[in-house]
Design an enzyme around this catalytic site. Structure first.
Site: not given
Ligand code: GDG
Length: 490
Positions: A157, A365
């Site tokens: 992720h 991110d």
């Protein structure tokens, strides 16, 4: 149809819609488990003085959840230690915050081994196994060592770092080698995929197999980007709920005559909160006429509060908000409202909708779902503007956002001014394109494309080709306990 076993560090099946902490991801995975049957396996969140293989099995909302407790030392060394003190900062390019502590990596190996031991007896021959995130990279290898031959996939992720960053980790080879026990490894974007390929080809002496697989360490895997998305219907339903409408009204009432700017982030150094505050300060400094025209609401629930770097960050953000407000507040207004707590998901949807601008400016991110949620919550007739860091995975898809470099105060200040002054026609045009992307690349597409790719990626014996892609050089090797030796320390 095969059963699907989802494995993640924590198990977060939503009990009731709208409630924290479950997000779209949990909703989507729960829905997949309803379709495929199977179960969700992970840590219960509880610790005990001594580890036992005892599992807890529950049904939550038609999903079977199987959890196991961790030992207190596991929690410190595996969770706070290697996962959140080593891999999280390292994979977010923060080698300055990375703890290189051998006891942490031992705890990490131990917990992955224990997870595998507990999970293996529950696996049936036709099951597909889908492992999630950086806490559990070695789990596939541990399962193979226990004789599990099912298709096993892994999805990361968070970003995969460039080789120059990854190689600062002692035993980096061992970590990457363990990924080669999976049939399929998924990343959020091409950028993280390329960084992984670059390590395998340049650092691990790997090569491409004929069919596009990567081969190294005597094994092959398929690596691919699967950008995660939103469960759009679920989120838009939340945005129409009474709780969301009430949150919208509250925010609208509190920002009368002012434009609401919102940020929603876990209190984490990767999210660029400090840099964002400096950018906002620069905006106030450069635009005196707008000082009373804006209200910046930053929602930042505490995260990983036991880790020192997070405690330090919290202290700095508290001080920075206090200082900026002290300089720019007036007797009846203050430019920043900083809230160090979380809200229900449906309340968040209402807050997003009330905001003219959303600041999503992480320093790094994997994807960033807040960016997508903000757009999904907007009023199509009068949408707000998303300001997005070029270093969020989401920026590769959401190119119609105002893209900024989060390290630059000037760019943040200019970007904010641009967003606040954008014409309705331009806001609508950008919103339409962003929404088209969110519809196309939703969480169901993400999930189903991963599961389909996993089912087809599983080919136990595949001839490999040499570096030029011409000649078969190696048969695909499967690990068996007897041929495993300790990889050399890098
Ligand atoms: C990792 C990767 C990747 C935030 N505050 C509250 C709250 N949230 C929710 C948001 C959003 C989620 O948390 C945060 O998701 P992000 O994607 O922004 O970031 P991470 O938590 O770091 O997630 C990331 C993601 O995994 C999925 O693959 O996109 O790159 O780092 O859904 O809404 N939720 C509630 N109250 C809050 O105050 N209920």
């Amino acid at each position: 149809m095969s059963r699907l076993i989802v494995v993640s560090n924590r198990v977060t099946v939503p009990e009731r819609p709208g409630e924290a902490p479950a997000g779209g991801l949990a909703v989507a995975l729960s829905a997949a488990l309803k379709e495929y049957s199977g179960f969700w396996f992970g840590w219960s969140g509880a610790t005990t003085s001594e580890f036992s293989n005892r599992i807890q099995m529950r049904r939550i909302n038609d999903v079977t959840v199987v959890t196991v407790d961790l030992e207190e030392s596991d929690f410190q060394e595996y969770y706070n230690g290697f996962a959140n003190g080593t891999l999280w900062p390292l994979f977010h390019y923060r080698i300055d915050l990375t703890a290189y502590d051998r006891s942490f990596s031992e705890g990490y190996e131990r917990v992955n081994h224990r997870f595998a031991q507990t999970l293996a007896p529950l696996i049936e021959p036709d099951d597909l196994i889908w492992v999630h995130d950086y806490h559990l990279i070695p789990l596939g290898r541990e399962l193979r060592l226990l004789g599990v031959t099912n298709p096993i996939g892994f999805f990361l992720h968070i970003p995969w770092p460039a080789p120059q960053i990854l190689t600062t980790l002692p035993r980096h080879r061992k970590l990457v080698e363990s990924l080669f026990s999976y049939d399929l490894v998924g990343f959020q974007t091409d950028e993280w995929l390329w960084a992984f390929e670059s390590y395998v080809l340049g650092e691990a002496g790997g090569a491409w197999a004929a069919d596009g697989r990567l081969q190294a360490f005597g094994q092959t895997l398929r690596a691919q980007a699967f950008p995660i998305g939103l469960d759009l219907e679920e989120f838009q339903e939340l945005a129409r709920s009474p709780v969301a409408l009430r949150a919208f009204d509250r925010m609208a009432a509190h920002s009368v005559f002012r434009s609401l700017i919102v940020g929603v982030d876990r209190l984490d150094y990767s999210k660029g909160l400090e840099e964002r505050l400096y950018g906002f300060e620069a905006f106030l400094e450069q635009n005196p006429e707008l000082r009373r025209e804006v209200l910046y609401l930053q929602v930042a629930p505490t995260s990983r509060g036991e880790v020192e770097a997070y405690q330090d960050l919290r202290g700095r953000i508290d001080a920075l908000c206090g200082r900026i407000n002290a300089i720019y507040a007036d007797m009846d207004s203050a430019p920043i409202r900083y809230v160090n707590r979380g809200y229900r998901r449906d309340e968040l949807a209402g807050i997003y909708r009330a905001a003219s601008v959303c600041l999503v400016t992480p320093l790094r991110d994997g994807m960033n779902l807040v960016a997508k949620e903000y757009v999904a919550a907007q009023d199509p007739d009068d949408p707000g503007v998303l300001m997005l860091s070029r270093f969020a995975g989401a920026a590769r898809q959401m190119t119609e956002a105002v893209i900024v470099n989060p390290y630059s105060r000037e760019e943040l200040a200019d970007g904010l001014k641009l967003a606040l002054s954008m014409s309705l026609a331009e806001r609508r045009a950008r919103y339409e394109s962003l929404m088209a992307g969110i519809r196309r690349s939703n969480v169901k597409v993400w999930r189903d494309s991963f599961v389909d790719a996993l089912a087809t990626a599983h080919e136990p014996f595949l001839p490999l080709m040499d570096g030029a892609g011409e000649e078969p050089v190696l048969p695909r090797a499967r690990i068996s306990p007897s041929d495993v030796s300790e990889p050399s320390e890098a």
